[in-house]
Write a protein that holds these residues in place. Structure first.
Motif, PDB file in Angstrom:
ATOM      1  N   GLY A  81       0.804  -1.225   0.000  1.00  0.00           N
ATOM      2  CA  GLY A  81       0.000   0.000   0.000  1.00  0.00           C
ATOM      3  C   GLY A  81       0.829   1.262   0.000  1.00  0.00           C
ATOM      4  N   ASP A  82       2.164   1.139  -0.095  1.00  0.00           N
ATOM      5  CA  ASP A  82       3.047   2.304  -0.092  1.00  0.00           C
ATOM      6  C   ASP A  82       3.095   2.957  -1.468  1.00  0.00           C
ATOM      7  N   VAL A  83       3.091   4.290  -1.498  1.00  0.00           N
ATOM      8  CA  VAL A  83       3.254   5.017  -2.751  1.00  0.00           C
ATOM      9  C   VAL A  83       4.747   5.166  -3.028  1.00  0.00           C
ATOM     10  N   PHE A  84       5.161   4.968  -4.295  1.00  0.00           N
ATOM     11  CA  PHE A  84       6.579   5.118  -4.602  1.00  0.00           C
ATOM     12  C   PHE A  84       6.841   6.060  -5.781  1.00  0.00           C
ATOM     13  N   SER A  85       5.810   6.429  -6.515  1.00  0.00           N
ATOM     14  CA  SER A  85       6.019   7.346  -7.626  1.00  0.00           C
ATOM     15  C   SER A  85       4.666   7.907  -8.070  1.00  0.00           C
ATOM     16  N   GLY A  86       4.720   8.852  -8.975  1.00  0.00           N
ATOM     17  CA  GLY A  86       3.483   9.423  -9.495  1.00  0.00           C
ATOM     18  C   GLY A  86       3.745  10.709 -10.247  1.00  0.00           C
ATOM     19  N   ILE A  87       2.683  11.256 -10.815  1.00  0.00           N
ATOM     20  CA  ILE A  87       2.779  12.511 -11.546  1.00  0.00           C
ATOM     21  C   ILE A  87       1.440  13.222 -11.424  1.00  0.00           C
ATOM     22  N   ASN A  88       1.477  14.520 -11.154  1.00  0.00           N
ATOM     23  CA  ASN A  88       0.207  15.240 -11.047  1.00  0.00           C
ATOM     24  C   ASN A  88      -0.065  16.045 -12.301  1.00  0.00           C
ATOM     25  N   ASP A  89      -1.259  16.583 -12.393  1.00  0.00           N
ATOM     26  CA  ASP A  89      -1.741  17.178 -13.634  1.00  0.00           C
ATOM     27  C   ASP A  89      -0.841  18.255 -14.207  1.00  0.00           C
ATOM     28  N   GLN A  90      -0.287  19.113 -13.368  1.00  0.00           N
ATOM     29  CA  GLN A  90       0.537  20.209 -13.874  1.00  0.00           C
ATOM     30  C   GLN A  90       1.861  19.737 -14.460  1.00  0.00           C
ATOM     31  N   GLU A  91       2.332  18.588 -14.026  1.00  0.00           N
ATOM     32  CA  GLU A  91       3.625  18.077 -14.484  1.00  0.00           C
ATOM     33  C   GLU A  91       3.533  17.331 -15.810  1.00  0.00           C
ATOM     34  N   ILE A  92       2.326  17.007 -16.251  1.00  0.00           N
ATOM     35  CA  ILE A  92       2.161  16.168 -17.434  1.00  0.00           C
ATOM     36  C   ILE A  92       2.267  17.008 -18.707  1.00  0.00           C
ATOM     37  N   PRO A  93       3.234  16.722 -19.569  1.00  0.00           N
ATOM     38  CA  PRO A  93       3.326  17.472 -20.822  1.00  0.00           C
ATOM     39  C   PRO A  93       2.146  17.132 -21.737  1.00  0.00           C
ATOM     40  N   ALA A  94       1.607  18.119 -22.388  1.00  0.00           N
ATOM     41  CA  ALA A  94       0.532  17.871 -23.352  1.00  0.00           C
ATOM     42  C   ALA A  94       1.127  17.290 -24.631  1.00  0.00           C
ATOM     43  N   ASP A  95       0.341  16.455 -25.314  1.00  0.00           N
ATOM     44  CA  ASP A  95       0.776  15.920 -26.599  1.00  0.00           C
ATOM     45  C   ASP A  95       0.897  17.050 -27.618  1.00  0.00           C
ATOM     46  N   LYS A  96       1.602  16.777 -28.683  1.00  0.00           N
ATOM     47  CA  LYS A  96       1.780  17.773 -29.737  1.00  0.00           C
ATOM     48  C   LYS A  96       0.425  18.221 -30.254  1.00  0.00           C
ATOM     49  N   GLY A  97       0.225  19.533 -30.329  1.00  0.00           N
ATOM     50  CA  GLY A  97      -1.038  20.085 -30.783  1.00  0.00           C
ATOM     51  C   GLY A  97      -2.054  20.293 -29.681  1.00  0.00           C
ATOM     52  N   SER A  98      -1.701  19.889 -28.444  1.00  0.00           N
ATOM     53  CA  SER A  98      -2.594  20.057 -27.300  1.00  0.00           C
ATOM     54  C   SER A  98      -1.981  21.017 -26.296  1.00  0.00           C
ATOM     55  N   THR A  99      -2.791  21.474 -25.351  1.00  0.00           N
ATOM     56  CA  THR A  99      -2.354  22.355 -24.275  1.00  0.00           C
ATOM     57  C   THR A  99      -2.782  21.745 -22.950  1.00  0.00           C
ATOM     58  N   ASN A 100      -1.902  21.767 -21.970  1.00  0.00           N
ATOM     59  CA  ASN A 100      -2.265  21.277 -20.645  1.00  0.00           C
ATOM     60  C   ASN A 100      -3.197  22.300 -19.987  1.00  0.00           C
ATOM     61  N   PRO A 101      -4.478  21.952 -19.797  1.00  0.00           N
ATOM     62  CA  PRO A 101      -5.435  22.923 -19.249  1.00  0.00           C
ATOM     63  C   PRO A 101      -5.234  23.208 -17.769  1.00  0.00           C
ATOM     64  N   PHE A 102      -4.292  22.505 -17.120  1.00  0.00           N
ATOM     65  CA  PHE A 102      -3.986  22.773 -15.720  1.00  0.00           C
ATOM     66  C   PHE A 102      -2.790  23.719 -15.588  1.00  0.00           C
ATOM     67  N   VAL A 103      -2.283  24.148 -16.751  1.00  0.00           N
ATOM     68  CA  VAL A 103      -1.188  25.111 -16.799  1.00  0.00           C
ATOM     69  C   VAL A 103      -1.634  26.409 -17.457  1.00  0.00           C
ATOM     70  N   LYS A 104      -2.452  26.272 -18.495  1.00  0.00           N
ATOM     71  CA  LYS A 104      -2.890  27.443 -19.262  1.00  0.00           C
ATOM     72  C   LYS A 104      -4.360  27.298 -19.625  1.00  0.00           C
ATOM     73  N   THR A 105      -5.096  28.381 -19.518  1.00  0.00           N
ATOM     74  CA  THR A 105      -6.507  28.376 -19.884  1.00  0.00           C
ATOM     75  C   THR A 105      -6.651  28.032 -21.359  1.00  0.00           C
ATOM     76  N   THR A 106      -7.487  27.041 -21.638  1.00  0.00           N
ATOM     77  CA  THR A 106      -7.674  26.596 -23.011  1.00  0.00           C
ATOM     78  C   THR A 106      -9.060  25.994 -23.144  1.00  0.00           C
ATOM     79  N   SER A 107      -9.427  25.642 -24.341  1.00  0.00           N
ATOM     80  CA  SER A 107     -10.723  25.011 -24.595  1.00  0.00           C
ATOM     81  C   SER A 107     -10.521  23.860 -25.563  1.00  0.00           C
ATOM     82  N   GLY A 108     -11.554  23.091 -25.776  1.00  0.00           N
ATOM     83  CA  GLY A 108     -11.450  21.971 -26.695  1.00  0.00           C
ATOM     84  C   GLY A 108     -10.816  20.758 -26.042  1.00  0.00           C
TER      85      GLY A 108
END
Length: 282
Positions: A81-108
């Motif tokens: 039950g121990d946590v050893f790794s992870g990634i939160n929404d702001q750290e996740i790079p958006a795919d090419k052509g996308s924008t991370n909506p947790f870093v910058k206001t966007t739509s779609g």
């Protein structure tokens, strides 16, 4: 059993399951399904597999950024039950052509890709995947539970609460060390569902003058990106319990998330006898 029609010169193509079939059923914070005092406004999903039997496989999680206050992907040793790794929404790079909506206001629609690599994966392979998209399985972990969390999930337009935060769950595929697609590890039973009450003495029992304590990182699949304060009390029938606090300010737009004191906070009230929450305020 699945039958696939094909001609003699066709290769047999095995139908891929839908993402919702790959992950567990929704482990609802408000469904009285989870122990360890879950937040009633958070939904959870798990995908658990044997890392020791799939040490040559890289998992690929590809999905659409959900419409919610916060989300994260955490990796646990399912045997402890121990946590050893992870990634939160702001750290996740958006795919090419996308924008991370947790870093910058966007739509779609905006998409992301996360890779879960086994312990000992060569750095040359990680570099090809993009190290910022990679989370690593820790050495000695035989069984991995991947947990996906959504806080305050809504429909795409934000008009109403939605179980899946307005998107499909991430699709799970697998690659070999040459980055060729291979079979996905079997989704095995997770111990997350077995997290139940464990009554033990806590500091708040011994220090009557201190109402709240910062909880240590536990072995109950905690969100590693969240801090928890806890306090325990016996509420008598002829009394009312009150407490006051200065609430932490929360940001109003994604551009403020990075420097925010907190993104989300809540008060959860539960029963120490079964560790189920029965009330949350956010």
């Amino acid at each position: 059993m699945t039958f696939v029609a094909c001609s003699d010169d066709d290769g047999i193509k095995i139908p891929k399951p839908l993402p919702k079939e790959q992950w567990s059923a929704t482990l609802k914070g408000d469904g009285e399904e989870l122990g360890a005092y879950p937040d009633l406004y958070c939904n959870y999903w798990e995908y658990t597999y044997r890392a020791d039997e799939n040490s040559d496989k890289i998992l690929c999680l590809k999905g659409e950024f959900p419409h919610c206050r916060y989300f994260s992907v955490s990796l646990y040793n399912d045997e402890t039950g121990d946590v050893f790794s992870g990634i939160n929404d702001q750290e996740i790079p958006a795919d090419k052509g996308s924008t991370n909506p947790f870093v910058k206001t966007t739509s779609g629609k905006n998409y992301f890709t996360i890779y879960v690599v086994p312990n000992g994966t060569p750095q040359s392979v990680i570099d090809k995947l993009g190290s910022e998209r990679v989370v690593k399985v820790a050495k000695g972990v035989n069984k991995v539970a991947i947990a996906l969390r959504h806080y305050l999930g809504t429909t795409a337009d934000g008009s109403q609460k939605d179980e899946y935060a307005g998107v499909e769950l991430p699709a799970i595929t697998a690659l070999d060390m040459d980055l060729h697609e291979t079979s996905v590890p079997e989704h095995v039973a997770s111990n997350i569902a077995k997290v139940t009450s464990k009554v033990y003495t806590q500091k708040s029992d011994e220090n009557k003058e201190m109402p709240f304590f910062l909880a240590p990182v536990s072995m109950y699949y905690p969100n590693s990106f969240t801090a928890y304060l806890y306090g325990r009390t016996h509420l008598r029938k002829d009394s009312v319990l009150t407490f006051s606090f200065i609430p932490a300010p929360v940001p109003t737009k994604p551009e403020e998330y990075k420097d925010a004191v907190t993104r989300y906070w809540s008060i959860c009230i539960g029963s120490a006898s079964d560790t189920r929450s029965y009330m949350s305020i956010y």
